[in-house]
Scaffold this active site. Structure first.
Site, PDB file in Angstrom:
ATOM      1  N   ASN A   9       0.776  -1.365  -0.113  1.00  0.00           N
ATOM      2  CA  ASN A   9      -0.025   0.046  -0.085  1.00  0.00           C
ATOM      3  C   ASN A   9       0.821   1.306  -0.186  1.00  0.00           C
ATOM      4  O   ASN A   9       1.458   1.676   1.017  1.00  0.00           O
ATOM      5  CB  ASN A   9      -1.042  -0.181   1.112  1.00  0.00           C
ATOM      6  CG  ASN A   9      -1.729   1.127   1.296  1.00  0.00           C
ATOM      7  OD1 ASN A   9      -1.837   2.121   0.468  1.00  0.00           O
ATOM      8  ND2 ASN A   9      -2.212   1.438   2.629  1.00  0.00           N
ATOM      9  N   TRP A  10       1.008   2.009  -1.172  1.00  0.00           N
ATOM     10  CA  TRP A  10       1.805   2.994  -1.103  1.00  0.00           C
ATOM     11  C   TRP A  10       1.385   4.455  -0.557  1.00  0.00           C
ATOM     12  O   TRP A  10       2.029   5.191  -0.534  1.00  0.00           O
ATOM     13  CB  TRP A  10       1.944   3.126  -2.675  1.00  0.00           C
ATOM     14  CG  TRP A  10       2.888   2.374  -3.354  1.00  0.00           C
ATOM     15  CD1 TRP A  10       3.558   1.171  -2.842  1.00  0.00           C
ATOM     16  CD2 TRP A  10       3.320   2.680  -4.939  1.00  0.00           C
ATOM     17  NE1 TRP A  10       4.301   0.807  -3.924  1.00  0.00           N
ATOM     18  CE2 TRP A  10       4.277   1.284  -4.952  1.00  0.00           C
ATOM     19  CE3 TRP A  10       3.129   3.225  -5.900  1.00  0.00           C
ATOM     20  CZ2 TRP A  10       4.883   0.960  -6.273  1.00  0.00           C
ATOM     21  CZ3 TRP A  10       3.690   3.221  -7.093  1.00  0.00           C
ATOM     22  CH2 TRP A  10       4.566   1.908  -7.411  1.00  0.00           C
ATOM     23  N   LYS A  11      -0.058   4.390  -0.279  1.00  0.00           N
ATOM     24  CA  LYS A  11      -0.430   5.496   0.224  1.00  0.00           C
ATOM     25  C   LYS A  11      -0.347   6.688  -0.482  1.00  0.00           C
ATOM     26  O   LYS A  11      -0.248   6.301  -1.818  1.00  0.00           O
ATOM     27  CB  LYS A  11      -0.159   5.697   1.781  1.00  0.00           C
ATOM     28  CG  LYS A  11       0.001   4.651   2.647  1.00  0.00           C
ATOM     29  CD  LYS A  11       0.127   4.698   4.038  1.00  0.00           C
ATOM     30  CE  LYS A  11       0.341   3.677   4.624  1.00  0.00           C
ATOM     31  NZ  LYS A  11      -0.009   3.643   6.158  1.00  0.00           N
ATOM     32  N   HIS A  95      -9.583   1.131   4.616  1.00  0.00           N
ATOM     33  CA  HIS A  95      -8.386   1.288   5.587  1.00  0.00           C
ATOM     34  C   HIS A  95      -8.620   2.169   6.773  1.00  0.00           C
ATOM     35  O   HIS A  95      -9.121   3.117   6.501  1.00  0.00           O
ATOM     36  CB  HIS A  95      -7.399   1.843   4.558  1.00  0.00           C
ATOM     37  CG  HIS A  95      -5.929   1.916   4.966  1.00  0.00           C
ATOM     38  ND1 HIS A  95      -5.430   2.889   5.846  1.00  0.00           N
ATOM     39  CD2 HIS A  95      -4.815   1.038   4.797  1.00  0.00           C
ATOM     40  CE1 HIS A  95      -4.236   2.272   6.070  1.00  0.00           C
ATOM     41  NE2 HIS A  95      -3.709   1.371   5.696  1.00  0.00           N
ATOM     42  N   GLU A  97      -6.978   4.580   7.925  1.00  0.00           N
ATOM     43  CA  GLU A  97      -6.736   5.963   7.510  1.00  0.00           C
ATOM     44  C   GLU A  97      -7.943   6.692   6.966  1.00  0.00           C
ATOM     45  O   GLU A  97      -8.311   7.786   7.190  1.00  0.00           O
ATOM     46  CB  GLU A  97      -5.345   6.299   6.571  1.00  0.00           C
ATOM     47  CG  GLU A  97      -4.217   5.806   7.385  1.00  0.00           C
ATOM     48  CD  GLU A  97      -2.934   5.481   6.795  1.00  0.00           C
ATOM     49  OE1 GLU A  97      -2.977   5.556   5.496  1.00  0.00           O
ATOM     50  OE2 GLU A  97      -2.262   4.880   7.187  1.00  0.00           O
ATOM     51  N   GLU A 167      -5.803  -5.036  10.138  1.00  0.00           N
ATOM     52  CA  GLU A 167      -4.677  -4.120  10.716  1.00  0.00           C
ATOM     53  C   GLU A 167      -4.842  -3.394  12.112  1.00  0.00           C
ATOM     54  O   GLU A 167      -5.704  -2.338  12.138  1.00  0.00           O
ATOM     55  CB  GLU A 167      -4.563  -3.069   9.571  1.00  0.00           C
ATOM     56  CG  GLU A 167      -4.365  -3.803   8.156  1.00  0.00           C
ATOM     57  CD  GLU A 167      -3.725  -2.553   7.133  1.00  0.00           C
ATOM     58  OE1 GLU A 167      -2.610  -3.213   6.841  1.00  0.00           O
ATOM     59  OE2 GLU A 167      -4.149  -1.581   6.994  1.00  0.00           O
ATOM     60  N   GLY A 173       2.272   1.960  10.553  1.00  0.00           N
ATOM     61  CA  GLY A 173       3.267   2.855  10.387  1.00  0.00           C
ATOM     62  C   GLY A 173       4.035   3.298  11.712  1.00  0.00           C
ATOM     63  O   GLY A 173       4.701   4.408  11.762  1.00  0.00           O
ATOM     64  N   SER A 213       3.212  -2.766  10.052  1.00  0.00           N
ATOM     65  CA  SER A 213       4.751  -2.727  10.214  1.00  0.00           C
ATOM     66  C   SER A 213       5.438  -3.924   9.762  1.00  0.00           C
ATOM     67  O   SER A 213       6.260  -4.625  10.575  1.00  0.00           O
ATOM     68  CB  SER A 213       5.106  -2.081  11.754  1.00  0.00           C
ATOM     69  OG  SER A 213       4.768  -0.996  11.938  1.00  0.00           O
ATOM     70  N   GLY A 234       2.621  -1.284   4.230  1.00  0.00           N
ATOM     71  CA  GLY A 234       2.815   0.294   3.871  1.00  0.00           C
ATOM     72  C   GLY A 234       4.378   0.423   3.488  1.00  0.00           C
ATOM     73  O   GLY A 234       4.686   0.375   2.476  1.00  0.00           O
ATOM     74  N   GLY A 235       4.839   1.155   4.630  1.00  0.00           N
ATOM     75  CA  GLY A 235       6.235   1.471   4.504  1.00  0.00           C
ATOM     76  C   GLY A 235       7.007   0.614   3.546  1.00  0.00           C
ATOM     77  O   GLY A 235       8.010   1.100   2.978  1.00  0.00           O
TER      78      GLY A 235
HETATM   79  C1  PEP Z   1      -0.867   0.026   5.708  1.00  0.00           C
HETATM   80  O1  PEP Z   1      -0.723   0.980   4.977  1.00  0.00           O
HETATM   81  O2  PEP Z   1      -2.114  -0.775   5.623  1.00  0.00           O
HETATM   82  C2  PEP Z   1       0.295  -0.267   6.628  1.00  0.00           C
HETATM   83  C3  PEP Z   1       0.077  -1.624   7.456  1.00  0.00           C
HETATM   84  O3  PEP Z   1       1.289   0.446   7.005  1.00  0.00           O
HETATM   85  P1  PEP Z   1       2.755  -0.015   7.725  1.00  0.00           P
HETATM   86  O4  PEP Z   1       3.199  -1.366   6.798  1.00  0.00           O
HETATM   87  O5  PEP Z   1       3.748   1.055   7.285  1.00  0.00           O
HETATM   88  O6  PEP Z   1       2.475  -0.051   8.974  1.00  0.00           O
END
Ligand code: PEP
Length: 251
Positions: A9-11, A95, A97, A167, A173, A213, A234-235
């Site tokens: 997930n690049w956001k 999501h 966010e 999640e 994050g 994470s 994500g990251g």
């Molecule tokens: C996400 O964006 O859904 C996520 C889990 O981010 P991260 O891996 O950075 O915690």
């Protein structure tokens, strides 16, 4: 057996040229879709270019959200019809966010999940608790409620094809990963919920990802758990090398 599914997930990150070079570096190096589904969830403006750039490869392109209506006066929104027309195959829904910052609700997630299937899009439905909810021992009830509401009215076949991403919000994050036991306990509870509100067959088939994470150093242990079928990342999905390590781990 359920096929592993790893989604990056690049956001709201990357320029178009960075996105295209990521696709060029990874599209021929991901495992085949027989073994693992490898997906990148990219900002809307990159969808067209990346679907074109990755055609015929095993790297699949997802949107990070969509509206549930086919068209109309919804300024700034993108319809499922347009995603299908572009050749997008997956869409992330609900999501945290979007739930926190953009008024996404269980009801809108449910409408979007139904709309996704009307346009041959596979929904990746996100659920998960805040730290306060975890500390108040509300995780299992909350997640079961989110899953039940998201899947309401879907057919058994549609549920079998769905992907649910557990999640925990406190792990997104933040660098704090749930332990594999914590993650698996909730993923198993998600599966039990699907069994009770849909069917045992649907529960056996639905794929459940863990997100929060995840990185190359911890993905193996997470994927070894009985009820974790993949990861939403994500990251650690932003760099091609790291993304390739994550999808390799799915093999
Ligand atoms: C996400 O964006 O859904 C996520 C889990 O981010 P991260 O891996 O950075 O915690």
């Amino acid at each position: 057996m359920r096929k592993p599914i790893i989604a990056g997930n690049w956001k709201m990150n990357k320029s178009l040229s960075e996105a295209k070079s990521f696709a060029a570096d990874t599209k021929n190096n991901v495992p085949t879709t027989d073994a693992v589904d490898s997906i990148i969830c990219v900002p809307f403006p990159f969808l067209h270019a990346l679907v074109e750039d990755t055609k015929g490869t095993d790297l699949k392109i997802a949107a990070q959200n969509m509206h549930f209506e086919e068209s109309g006066a919804f300024t700034g929104e993108v319809s499922p019809a347009v995603l299908k027309d572009l050749g997008v195959t997956y869409v992330v829904l609900g999501h945290s966010e979007r739930r926190e910052m953009f008024n996404e609700t269980d009801e809108s997630v449910n409408k979007k999940a139904k709309a996704a299937f009307n346009y041959d899009l596979t929904p990746i439905i996100c659920v998960g608790e805040t730290l306060e909810q975890r500390e108040a021992n509300q995780t299992m009830d909350l997640v079961a409620d989110q899953v039940t509401k998201a899947l309401d009215g879907l057919t058994e076949d549609q549920v079998k094809q769905s992907v649910i991403a557990y999640e925990p919000i406190w792990a997104i994050g933040t660098g704090k990963t749930a332990t594999s036991e914590q993650a698996n306990d909730v993923c198993a509870h998600v599966r039990k919920t699907v069994a009770s509100v849909v069917s045992n067959d649907a529960a056996e088939a639905v794929r459940i990802q863990y997100g929060g994470s995840v990185k190359p150093a911890n993905i193996d242990e997470l994927l070894q758990q009985s009820d974790i079928d993949g990861a939403l990342v994500g990251g650690a999905s932003l760099e091609a090398d790291s993304f390739l390590k994550l999808v390799e781990a799915g093999k």
